[in-house]
Enzyme design. Structure first.
Site, PDB file in Angstrom:
ATOM      1  N   TYR A  45       8.834   2.473   8.401  1.00  0.00           N
ATOM      2  CA  TYR A  45       8.723   1.438   7.363  1.00  0.00           C
ATOM      3  C   TYR A  45       7.968   1.969   6.152  1.00  0.00           C
ATOM      4  O   TYR A  45       8.379   1.750   5.003  1.00  0.00           O
ATOM      5  CB  TYR A  45       8.027   0.216   7.951  1.00  0.00           C
ATOM      6  CG  TYR A  45       7.900  -0.955   7.003  1.00  0.00           C
ATOM      7  CD1 TYR A  45       9.026  -1.664   6.585  1.00  0.00           C
ATOM      8  CD2 TYR A  45       6.651  -1.378   6.555  1.00  0.00           C
ATOM      9  CE1 TYR A  45       8.911  -2.749   5.733  1.00  0.00           C
ATOM     10  CE2 TYR A  45       6.519  -2.470   5.710  1.00  0.00           C
ATOM     11  CZ  TYR A  45       7.647  -3.147   5.295  1.00  0.00           C
ATOM     12  OH  TYR A  45       7.541  -4.226   4.452  1.00  0.00           O
TER      13      TYR A  45
ATOM     14  N   LYS B  75       9.570   2.180   2.388  1.00  0.00           N
ATOM     15  CA  LYS B  75       8.983   1.476   1.252  1.00  0.00           C
ATOM     16  C   LYS B  75       8.425   2.453   0.214  1.00  0.00           C
ATOM     17  O   LYS B  75       8.447   2.158  -0.992  1.00  0.00           O
ATOM     18  CB  LYS B  75       7.892   0.516   1.726  1.00  0.00           C
ATOM     19  CG  LYS B  75       8.425  -0.703   2.458  1.00  0.00           C
ATOM     20  CD  LYS B  75       9.391  -1.521   1.601  1.00  0.00           C
ATOM     21  CE  LYS B  75       9.725  -2.870   2.239  1.00  0.00           C
ATOM     22  NZ  LYS B  75      10.713  -3.629   1.441  1.00  0.00           N
TER      23      LYS B  75
END
Length: 262
Positions: free
Chosen positions: A166, A170
């Site tokens: 993640y 991002k």
């Protein structure tokens, strides 16, 4: 002494006359962002998996005196997204504002993340942001410009344990924001991002219900020492989408209560 500008000449924050598309808009941050944009006068298209299930939200948005509707968007199926977007723009007109809100991750030690896990997180967060932005930017270029706001995360700015895939996805959104801003500025398209900390939504409720995790999170939010609420993100998104941010592009605004300032 220079006179203050009259109310008619002050910096405009309103979005009256704009058309916005918000992905993953049925709940959490997406829902709050849609409400904020409508409250500022924008017509809003809700990109959701279940349009019928968003009927109440559509009514809530229409109460602001704007036009709202929900369309089926699954950001993992980009071809269907393009078809749905083309259909709604043929009906309403070009989209001026795109909010790439869809995203998500998995909690797993980096040693245990599978290729399928990594690919899924990448497609959900980064691939969808790239290609939906690309598709909307073509019509924005033709109509004279627009604003794209990507929902990144503080996870793209700092390392978080058990969230390597993640964080990577991002972080890519943060840098993608810069790249697209530089390429598309000449078309009048501004591209920015916000990077929220932990916000109290249904998506974070399970993690934040753990007392030890919540206490550690509040401690790491180093200046304000509290969990954020969705309205503290939606206002920043509306600002970046508005004419008041007309000279701002390629930026990622950390909405993190001071986490990354430590």
């Amino acid at each position: 002494m220079t006179a203050s500008p009259s109310p008619a000449t002050r910096t405009p924050f309103a979005l009256t006359g704009s058309r916005a598309l918000v992905t993953a808009a049925s709940r959490g941050l997406g829902r709050e962002i849609a409400l904020e944009l409508a409250g500022q006068g924008a017509d809003v298209v809700l990109g959701v998996r279940d349009p019928e299930g968003s009927a109440a939200l559509v009514e809530e948005l229409n109460a602001f005196g704007v036009t709202a509707q929900a369309i089926h968007l699954d950001v993992l199926d980009l071809d269907s997204c393009r078809t749905a977007i083309d259909a709604v723009t043929a009906q309403l007109g070009p989209i001026d504002i795109l909010v790439n809100n869809a995203g998500g991750g998995i909690n797993a030690p980096a040693l245990e993340v599978t290729e399928d896990d990594f690919d899924h997180v990448w497609r959900l967060n980064t691939r969808s942001t790239f290609f939906l932005s690309q598709h909307l930017a073509k019509s924005m270029r033709a109509s004279g410009g627009g604003a794209i706001v990507n929902i990144a995360s503080q996870a793209g700015l700092v390392a978080l344990p058990l969230e390597s895939s993640y964080c990577t996805a991002k972080a890519a959104v943060v840098h993608l924001t810069r790249c697209l801003a530089v390429e598309w500025g000449g078309y009048g398209i501004r591209v920015n991002a916000v990077a929220p900390t932990f916000i109290a939504t249904d998506g974070t409720s399970e993690a934040l219900s753990d007392a030890a995790f919540r206490a550690d999170t509040i401690e790491r939010i180093a200046a304000l020492h509290r969990i954020g609420v969705p309205a503290e993100v939606s206002g920043a998104v509306a600002f970046l989408a508005s004419p008041a941010a007309s000279l701002i592009t390629g930026q990622t605004l950390a909405i993190d209560g001071g986490w990354t300032a430590r």
